[in-house]
Design an enzyme around this catalytic site. Sequence first.
Site, PDB file in Angstrom:
ATOM      1  CG  ASP A   1      70.653  30.626  21.021  1.00 35.50           C
ATOM      2  OD1 ASP A   1      70.564  31.369  20.549  1.00 35.50           O
ATOM      3  OD2 ASP A   1      71.183  30.567  22.309  1.00 35.50           O
TER       4      ASP A   1
ATOM      5  CG  ASP B   1      67.569  31.442  33.033  1.00 35.91           C
ATOM      6  OD1 ASP B   1      68.028  32.892  32.160  1.00 35.91           O
ATOM      7  OD2 ASP B   1      67.779  31.372  33.856  1.00 35.91           O
TER       8      ASP B   1
ATOM      9  CG  ASP C   1      62.471  29.129  34.558  1.00 34.98           C
ATOM     10  OD1 ASP C   1      63.399  30.361  34.345  1.00 34.98           O
ATOM     11  OD2 ASP C   1      62.493  29.083  35.326  1.00 34.98           O
TER      12      ASP C   1
ATOM     13  CG  ASP D   1      75.617  30.865  37.098  1.00 47.30           C
ATOM     14  OD1 ASP D   1      76.979  29.467  36.112  1.00 47.30           O
ATOM     15  OD2 ASP D   1      74.397  30.677  36.992  1.00 47.30           O
TER      16      ASP D   1
END
Length: 693
Positions: free
Chosen positions: A267, A326, A328, A420
Amino acid sequence: MAPSLDFSNWWPKDARKGTPVVVKMENPNYSVVEIDGPDAAFRPVEKSRGKNAKQVTWVLLLKAHRAVGCLAWIASLFWALLGTIKKRLIFRQDVAMASEKLGKGKLLFTVIKAFLVTSLTILAFEVVAYLKGWHYFRNPSLHIPRSTDIQGLLHLVYVTWLSVRADYIAPPIQALSKFCVALFLIQSVDRMILSLGCFWIKYKKIKPRIEGDPFKSDDVEGSAYEYPMVLVQIPMCNEREVYEQSISAVCQLDWPKDRLLVQVLDDSDDESIQYLIKAEVAKWNQKGVNIIYRHRLVRTGYKAGNLKSAMSCEYVQAYEFVAIFDADFQPNPDFLKQTVPHFKGNPDLGLVQARWTFVNKDENLLTRLQNINLCFHFEVEQQVNGVFLNFFGFNGTAGVWRIEALEESGGWLERTTVEDMDIAVRAHLNGWKFIFLNDVKVLCEVPESYEAYRKQQHRWHSGPMHLFRLCLPAIITCKIAIWKKANLILLFFLLRKLILPFYSFTLFCIILPLTMFVPEAELPVWVICYVPVFMSFLNILPSPKSFPFIVPYLLFENTMSVTKFNAMVSGLFQLGSSYEWVVTKKAGRSSESDLLASAEMESKIMNQLQIQRGPSESELTELNRLKEQKEAAPVPVKRVNKIYRKELTLAFLLLTASVRSLLSAQGVHFYFLLFQGVTFLLVGLDLIGEQMS
């Protein structure tokens, strides 16, 4: 028989034989030792008898040297703090004022300023009264002097203040403090129950287990059936620092290539970052990895909108499970083999969640304190709820979902910033069960700066309250057990998401300093010292190496209650910042083992390519473009520290209250207020995230 060689039988221990010998030394620096017999020479000599005056002097000098060194270190630290205050607060060098985007933040700041001005005024009044000898506040039973004892106008005003304080100000503060103490004790009991549950799990060695070898098959032709179709999604947005290591880790997952698809959901609105991610995806695609790149033109709904858009693809219907990481996060190659088998033979299982571990947990004081909180969250909260309730909040990453559970629960919704938690609650209401694997760990980062951590905590505490308002009707009308409804409403949302930031901010940041000026409502020592220290001790148990940081952890948690309370109010009343998403800034750190493994793998690949064939013209062009992009990358901007006004104002309020506590000779209250005020000062000056020496 061999002769006995035990010479101790030659003389009895109780009887003294021989002539006592006294040895005297002419040098006065030596001690005088008297030997009464053969045994006396071998008896242990007392340490005190072996020391002379010169030795004692050296020991005292050594201890004095250490004490002076400690005092010098404290003085240098205090001087450095004063220099930082002068530099950042007075001269405003390399600092920027943290902006308050919304009216509610300015309103809270105005209220705190009003408390500070009132406290300074009362403190000045109390100091004057103390100097004049009007020590009425030292008396536990407040004595209001008679009209005949009035010594002047100022004394009359002071006596009037005492009457108003005792009759009108103290009762509401006492009522509010009792209410907050009750909430504090309830929340402490909840923490103790969770800790006992964790001890029981450790004692009984309870954990989800995989029966047999789920991938072993006697049928060679149908061996691929043991490996279900798995979709892996990596949502990211302007993740220049970490995109490469996350894509690399996911592409090295140990799973059949024909039964695995990796979606990189980018994104990013920065074209240079888009190009870098595309090049990374193309590189792994050439190595045979089934990986695709997706970029949305209309970026709505933040992460939830990104995941929803990816799940709408037609080819997703061929996959049974989806793993989410994610940008990281760096899973180990065996991650899927440790998580996906739990779904086999368990059709009610909707989610398998893994634990996080942090590559930069020792970077500075802030990361160490975050590690304490997150270790307790995973090892105690998530594990206990997973074992005994089969429900917990999805952490948004490092988890594997059954796609059927996602679709049956309504899929990803864009209504909150905690998508989530939203999907986890809806799946729980539909009867799906969750499993938490404490032994499966995924490497990631924690924020290294206070600004990034503050924004992250604001989202984590405003989103649940916003979700609570939206989910409450569905929870009440849902056809599940009453105890599950009670757990969701009372424990999951109210106690752990609303009550905790409310009482922490109100009790320790507002009521405690006010009670120094209203001694009739003074808090007992066990509320401000014993119980908080014990609860901090329980929180640190999952990370025993962090025990030296128990006091900074307690003080910092009280400091963060300002941000959490502010976020909770914005989410509960649906203010503007309740739907504000700021991507957490990452540093892109990797562990030493990951760096070595990556370098070794890259060298092997390059050697194989050189042996097989030379680089083509298109590959050289691609490499040149990558080099140009890296050279054109923006130069790192010098870090600008922020000034946080609410934290600074509360620091001065607490320090003012600590000065007032000196007049009443309240030692425990003084030290707590002093250290808490200094902690607020460090946070307000953006010093909490500085590098540790």
